[in-house]
Motif scaffolding. Structure first.
Motif, short mmCIF file in Angstrom:
data_model
loop_
_atom_site.label_atom_id
_atom_site.label_comp_id
_atom_site.label_asym_id
_atom_site.label_seq_id
_atom_site.Cartn_x
_atom_site.Cartn_y
_atom_site.Cartn_z
N VAL A 181 0.84 -1.20 0.00
CA VAL A 181 0.00 0.00 0.00
C VAL A 181 0.88 1.24 0.00
O VAL A 181 1.89 1.29 0.68
CB VAL A 181 -0.98 0.00 1.20
CG1 VAL A 181 -2.00 -1.11 1.07
CG2 VAL A 181 -0.25 -0.16 2.53
N PHE A 227 -1.08 2.49 7.81
CA PHE A 227 -2.24 2.35 6.93
C PHE A 227 -3.38 3.12 7.56
O PHE A 227 -3.74 2.86 8.71
CB PHE A 227 -2.58 0.87 6.79
CG PHE A 227 -3.64 0.55 5.77
CD1 PHE A 227 -3.45 0.81 4.43
CD2 PHE A 227 -4.84 -0.03 6.16
CE1 PHE A 227 -4.42 0.49 3.49
CE2 PHE A 227 -5.82 -0.35 5.24
CZ PHE A 227 -5.60 -0.10 3.90
N VAL A 270 -2.24 -4.80 9.56
CA VAL A 270 -1.08 -4.09 9.01
C VAL A 270 0.16 -4.92 9.30
O VAL A 270 0.50 -5.18 10.46
CB VAL A 270 -0.96 -2.67 9.61
CG1 VAL A 270 0.26 -1.96 9.05
CG2 VAL A 270 -2.22 -1.86 9.33
N SER A 294 -1.91 5.41 2.53
CA SER A 294 -0.72 5.00 3.26
C SER A 294 0.51 5.72 2.72
O SER A 294 0.62 5.93 1.51
CB SER A 294 -0.52 3.49 3.11
OG SER A 294 0.69 3.07 3.71
#
Length: 130
Positions: free
Chosen positions: A37, A60, A55, A94
């Motif tokens: 991400v 994130f 995560v 992110s």
């Protein structure tokens, strides 16, 4: 049924695309997916399913909108778990990291509906084979 373990570090090292999840396992009717991400995703909603996030690395953030249009953001760090409830509009973003998701097989990464154009770095997919 595949009885070979999947190492998540190796799985993530096997691709570099962001917001392009890979299916690392299937459990009942659910996919276990990993993704890199970075940057912003797109506002979207999954009408009939919750969305689970873990995560694995980095940070994130998940912005969410309630029925009145008010927005709030949940910031997640490595090791944090969060579930976006079904029917909740949300937009992940992110500065960089990796996540693991549980979703029903066939769930599209951009939801049942999304807002605006899908950015070029976001893959609208039901997940790719590892």
């Amino acid at each position: 049924m595949d009885l070979t373990p999947v190492n998540l570090t190796e799985a993530l090292a096997s691709f570099g695309d962001v917001y392009s999840p890979r299916v690392v396992a299937r459990m009942n009717d659910y996919d276990v997916r990993v993704a890199h991400v970075a940057g912003e995703h797109v506002w979207h909603v999954h009408e009939d399913t919750d969305e689970f996030f873990l995560v694995l690395d980095g940070r994130f953030d998940i912005a969410m909108r309630d029925a009145d249009g008010a927005e709030s953001t949940v910031g997640l760090r490595k090791g944090d778990v969060f579930v976006v409830p079904r029917g909740t509009e949300h937009k992940p973003s992110s500065p960089g990291g990796s996540i693991l998701m549980f979703e029903p097989a066939g769930t599209k990464s951009t939801g049942d509906r999304h807002e605006g154009e899908i950015p070029a770095h976001v893959d609208s997919t039901t997940g790719h084979a590892l």
